[in-house]
Design a protein around this motif. Structure first.
Motif, PDB file in Angstrom:
ATOM      1  N   GLN A 165       0.834  -1.236  -0.044  1.00  0.00           N
ATOM      2  CA  GLN A 165      -0.008  -0.091  -0.139  1.00  0.00           C
ATOM      3  C   GLN A 165       0.757   1.474   0.000  1.00  0.00           C
ATOM      4  OE1 GLN A 165      -0.280  -2.523   2.359  1.00  0.00           O
ATOM      5  NE2 GLN A 165      -2.215  -2.944   2.872  1.00  0.00           N
ATOM      6  N   ARG A 166       1.864   1.133   1.037  1.00  0.00           N
ATOM      7  CA  ARG A 166       2.701   2.463   1.134  1.00  0.00           C
ATOM      8  C   ARG A 166       3.440   2.608  -0.147  1.00  0.00           C
ATOM      9  NH1 ARG A 166       4.109   1.578   6.392  1.00  0.00           N
ATOM     10  NH2 ARG A 166       2.742   3.060   7.141  1.00  0.00           N
ATOM     11  N   LEU A 185       1.169   4.001  -2.557  1.00  0.00           N
ATOM     12  CA  LEU A 185       0.645   5.584  -2.211  1.00  0.00           C
ATOM     13  C   LEU A 185       1.673   6.475  -2.849  1.00  0.00           C
ATOM     14  CD1 LEU A 185      -1.618   6.707  -0.605  1.00  0.00           C
ATOM     15  CD2 LEU A 185      -0.083   6.721   1.344  1.00  0.00           C
ATOM     16  N   ARG A 186       2.867   6.161  -2.425  1.00  0.00           N
ATOM     17  CA  ARG A 186       4.054   7.006  -2.857  1.00  0.00           C
ATOM     18  C   ARG A 186       4.210   7.166  -4.437  1.00  0.00           C
ATOM     19  NH1 ARG A 186       7.644   8.040   1.746  1.00  0.00           N
ATOM     20  NH2 ARG A 186       5.956   7.726   3.208  1.00  0.00           N
ATOM     21  N   PHE A 222       0.864  15.782   0.816  1.00  0.00           N
ATOM     22  CA  PHE A 222       1.269  14.276   1.405  1.00  0.00           C
ATOM     23  C   PHE A 222       1.050  14.617   2.792  1.00  0.00           C
ATOM     24  CE2 PHE A 222       3.442  10.449   2.688  1.00  0.00           C
ATOM     25  CZ  PHE A 222       3.109   9.579   1.527  1.00  0.00           C
ATOM     26  N   ALA A 248       2.468  12.549   5.987  1.00  0.00           N
ATOM     27  CA  ALA A 248       3.140  11.450   6.754  1.00  0.00           C
ATOM     28  C   ALA A 248       2.736  10.911   7.841  1.00  0.00           C
ATOM     29  CB  ALA A 248       4.473  11.615   6.453  1.00  0.00           C
ATOM     30  N   ASP A 304      -0.673   8.797   4.659  1.00  0.00           N
ATOM     31  CA  ASP A 304       0.160   7.579   4.863  1.00  0.00           C
ATOM     32  C   ASP A 304       0.013   7.177   6.226  1.00  0.00           C
ATOM     33  OD1 ASP A 304       1.910   5.297   5.089  1.00  0.00           O
ATOM     34  OD2 ASP A 304       3.386   6.517   4.565  1.00  0.00           O
ATOM     35  N   ASP A 305      -1.235   6.467   6.614  1.00  0.00           N
ATOM     36  CA  ASP A 305      -1.559   6.047   7.852  1.00  0.00           C
ATOM     37  C   ASP A 305      -1.330   7.038   8.876  1.00  0.00           C
ATOM     38  OD1 ASP A 305      -2.445   4.242   9.706  1.00  0.00           O
ATOM     39  OD2 ASP A 305      -0.583   3.035   9.763  1.00  0.00           O
ATOM     40  N   TRP A 319      -6.025   7.157   1.103  1.00  0.00           N
ATOM     41  CA  TRP A 319      -5.806   7.257   2.410  1.00  0.00           C
ATOM     42  C   TRP A 319      -5.322   5.671   2.720  1.00  0.00           C
ATOM     43  CZ3 TRP A 319     -10.142   8.770   6.715  1.00  0.00           C
ATOM     44  CH2 TRP A 319      -9.534   8.796   7.810  1.00  0.00           C
ATOM     45  N   TYR A 320      -4.058   5.594   3.099  1.00  0.00           N
ATOM     46  CA  TYR A 320      -3.630   4.196   3.431  1.00  0.00           C
ATOM     47  C   TYR A 320      -3.714   4.078   5.175  1.00  0.00           C
ATOM     48  CZ  TYR A 320      -0.776   0.633   5.197  1.00  0.00           C
ATOM     49  OH  TYR A 320      -0.256  -0.467   5.747  1.00  0.00           O
TER      50      TYR A 320
END
Lengths: 499, 312
Positions: free
Chosen positions: A314-315, A318-319, A335, A337, A423-424, A453-454
């Motif tokens: 996922q990450r 996302l990136r 973003f 983080a 990112d979470d 949205w992760y």
């Protein structure tokens, strides 16, 4: 004197699969553990007999790792009782756990990669000392590897860094089962097969069965539920720091096991966000890396969630999407983080400097920043997110974690970006702050902003219009609207039958 | 609320510089006070120009440093003296060429760091040998003479006010402004604090650093141009003293070696400190060996007594 656990004739009491017998090797009652305000274990009962294989299953954050870490001595519980081999130890530490015969194979490999397999096994076994230790260590590691993975071609003298990740995992497993002066009684395997190929996995599972038959107790943690059903006597299902079910695996189906993990079902309260009407305005379309990896599209005003087990790509996606959006989307992307310390906060700066950085290009003319406008922006958004600080000139490091995270949200929301990646970002944030931020995200989405949205917390997915569930590096399943529920997410996270 | 008086780290070098000025004056009489300060300002100005460039690079993030400044300084001085061949009319072209040489050298430094993934300390050291050998091939051992007008400007002091140090103070003011109020300045300090965070906040980190290195080279070249005028020509060893000094004035001036915190004004305090200390130790007729030892001891002392800015 060196031998291998499975071949040892230790304590073969042939306990039947379940049943609390007097010979339970490990007995845990009401075990609790909290990290600050986070309750990781809320009173767990657990027992394990010699010769038994127990599969521990549950979603991320269910408490599996906390439980096994307490057993292996690396963290101390905050409540409950713990007995090993019929005694309640006054002190319990990794060293004591090891000398009592408890071994762990971790998912994040714990060996020294600058050393060879033989040297690593020497680190575990103090008795491999004196003249000729190298030859004995080599013999031990080769014998154990041969026993577990017959036909392996691992050179015990090569540095682990030069071995493949699968070979390293095999060495790690061999180290755990190797035995010199003290007997191995209980082995905890945390995702041991995630890096192994098909053949090695089959070999390991067969060895696990043989080891149990000779009296060893084993705990197996894996997201491959078929392995649990195939090899374990009993599954222990954890949800939110509790054990919710302990089914015998005989006759158990994968689907039934998945359902047990999703027993706590909260009705979806997302309201009437109608994202369907906006599907005509696509903010970003991002194709997958191969045919099995879904293309991801983000419509204007939509909140997209990335679900699945932690670390399944996922990450990275996302990136990659953020990088693509920065160059293609109008006004770029912002973003937020989750790893505040290294990827979010500018430690030397104030709230205002941290908050405005992403907006400075739009507040500048010919490279000159309008300092007044920047300050007004900082004050507006600091107030909007209710950042608790005397002024926007307060150094960001003097804020609590939750307030720092609010500043990072404000950095993204105050910018002109129409597409925002999360990112979470809610890890370690208190409930009150979370609710405030959720509300803000929804109202920003209503105003036409899109979010990707992760999150590792299932509850947060309820704020999303659509989900992509990730497994083994790919987006494998799209869920929308009413079909977003715990069971479908779990089903997709753990994959179809043959994983 | 008790407010304790806490001096900013960079003020310490000003205080020590002042103490040395007073000590020197007390030893050699009040009459020498003015000339002592004038000399310190003139010599210090060169350290400030080259130090300001070094500051941009050091602030760009941990590990960033430019060890090629002495040879960029020398090369730029040689090239510009060769262009001007002592003619006053060629002053502006000479300056422009010097600055271009510096900017190009800085860009080459950064490209080696970026493309070849060399650590800055290695990349800039390697280039410094290349630049030094260019200068050698260009001028050999001979000293190239500057135009008379340039020499006159560097020592011009109408009514006792030295113009060149004044211009350098203007440069310091410009650096303060750039760091605080320009997009590039903010981006530089953000990149210096955390490269991943800066990148995720939309900063084009490599472009920001390229400009920092090019700026450092340009300012080293400007130092070379002025120094050649001041000291009567370009010579091969003219930059030698500035390798360590350019770094020392930046660090003593309150710029963080870890990056992300820059202080342009503090460089003046540190530069004056270095020059006034040399004057003081000369006045006291202390021999060279002891002098160097005292210099080192004082630097360590100042850095040790400065409160560490990590209280937040």
């Amino acid at each position: 004197m060196s031998s291998i656990a499975a071949m040892s004739d230790h304590a073969t009491n042939g306990t039947s699969a379940s049943g609390r017998t007097a010979t339970d090797l490990l007995e845990i009652r009401g075990l609790a553990k909290h990290f600050g305000a986070v309750q990781a274990l809320r009173g767990v009962d657990f027992h394990l007999a010699g010769g038994e294989i127990v599969g521990l299953v549950g979603h991320n954050g269910a408490g599996k790792s906390t439980l096994t870490n307490i057993v292996s001595g690396s963290i101390a519980p905050t409540g409950g009782r713990f007995a090993f081999d019929g005694r309640e130890p006054a002190i319990w530490s990794p060293a004591i756990a090891k000398s009592s015969g408890i071994r762990c194979v971790y998912q994040e490999l714990s060996l020294a990669t600058n050393l060879s397999a033989a040297e690593n096994i020497r680190l575990m076994h103090r008795s491999l000392c004196g003249i000729g230790w190298r030859a004995r260590a080599r013999a031990l590691v080769v014998a154990t590897l041969d026993a577990v993975f017959p036909g392996h071609d691992i050179d015990p003298d090569r540095r682990l860094a030069d071995l493949s990740i699968g070979a390293r995992q095999m060495v790690e497993i061999a180290c755990a089962f190797s035995q010199t002066d003290s007997a191995v009684r209980c082995v905890i395997l945390d995702e041991p097969t995630s890096a192994l190929g098909h053949e090695a996995t089959t070999q390991l599972l067969a060895y696990v069965r043989r080891a149990a038959a000779s009296g060893l107790a084993l705990i197996l943690i894996t997201h491959r539920l078929n392995e649990i059903i195939e090899v374990c006597h009993r599954a222990v299902v954890m949800v939110d720091g509790r054990v919710v079910a302990e089914p015998e695996t005989a006759g158990l189906t994968r689907t039934a096991l998945v359902e047990l993990m999703g027993t706590i079902e909260v009705p979806r309260q997302a309201g009437d966000r109608s994202a369907a009407g906006r599907q005509d305005r696509i903010a970003l379309a991002h194709s997958g890396r191969d045919a099995r990896d879904l293309a991801i599209r983000v419509a204007a005003g939509e909140i997209i969630g990335f679900a699945g087990l932690d670390g399944h790509g996922q990450r990275e996606r996302l990136r990659a999407m953020f990088a693509a959006a920065e160059n293609t989307a109008a006004n770029g992307a912002a973003f937020v983080a989750g790893d505040r310390g290294t990827e979010g906060v500018f430690a030397l700066w104030s709230i205002a400097d941290n908050l405005t950085l992403r907006s400075l290009p739009s507040l500048s003319r010919l490279g000159l920043i309008s300092l007044g406008a920047a300050r007004r922006l900082a004050e507006t958004w600091s107030a909007k997110l209710n950042v608790k600080a005397p002024s926007v000139d307060t150094p960001i490091l003097s804020l609590s974690g939750g307030n720092q995270q609010k500043v990072l949200f404000a950095r993204a929301l105050a910018s002109d970006a129409r597409l925002i990646f999360l990112d979470d970002p809610m890890r370690g944030v208190d409930v009150g702050t979370k609710q405030e931020v959720y509300r803000l995200l929804r109202s920003e989405a209503e105003a036409g902003r899109s979010f990707v949205w992760y999150t590792t917390e299932f509850e947060e997915l309820r704020n999303c219009d659509r989900l992509y569930v990730f497994r083994e590096g790919r987006a494998v399943k799209e869920l929308a609207g009413a079909s977003i529920d715990h069971a479908s997410v779990l089903e997709a996270s753990f994959g179809g039958g043959d994983v | 609320m008790t407010r304790r008086l806490v001096l900013a780290p960079w003020t310490y070098s000003f205080i020590v510089a002042l103490a040395m000025w007073i000590a020197t004056t007390a030893y050699s009489g009040i009459g020498s006070a003015g000339s002592t300060l004038a000399a310190a300002l003139a010599f210090g100005a060169f350290s400030v120009v080259i130090g300001t460039g070094q500051m941009l690079v050091i602030a760009a993030g941990s590990g960033n440093i430019d060890l090629s400044v002495p040879s960029v300084l020398t090369l730029a001085a040689y090239v510009s003296m060769a262009v001007m061949t002592g003619h006053d009319g060629m002053l502006v072209p000479g300056l422009v060429v010097a600055l271009l040489v510096g900017a190009a050298a800085g860009a080459l430094n950064f490209l080696a760091i970026l493309l070849l993934r060399l650590p800055p300390i290695i990349a800039t050291l390697a280039w410094s040998f290349v630049f030094q050998s260019f200068a050698f091939n260009l001028g050999g051992e001979a000293t190239l003479k500057p135009p008379a007008l340039l020499s006159a400007f560097t020592v011009w002091a109408p009514g006792g006010i030295e113009i060149m140090p004044l211009c350098v103070m203007g440069l310091t003011a410009a650096a303060v402004f750039v760091l605080r109020s320009t997009l590039w300045g903010r981006s530089l300090l953000a990149s210096g604090q955390s490269e991943p965070a800066a990148r995720l906040a939309g900063v084009r980190v490599w472009r920001v650093r390229l400009i920092a290195y090019a700026g450092c080279g340009t300012l080293a070249a400007l130092t070379g141009f002025l120094l050649a005028g001041f000291s009567g020509g370009a010579a091969l060893n003219m930059g030698d003293a500035y390798l360590l000094e350019s770094i020392a004035v930046v660090v003593l001036g309150g710029t963080s070696v870890a990056g992300g915190r820059a202080n342009a004004v503090g460089i003046w305090g540190a530069a004056l400190f270095f020059n006034l200390m040399a004057t003081m130790l000369n006045t006291f007729r202390i021999e060279a060996g002891i002098r160097l030892m005292l210099t080192g001891a004082l630097i360590i002392l100042i850095i040790a007594i400065v409160p560490k800015p990590r209280a937040a």
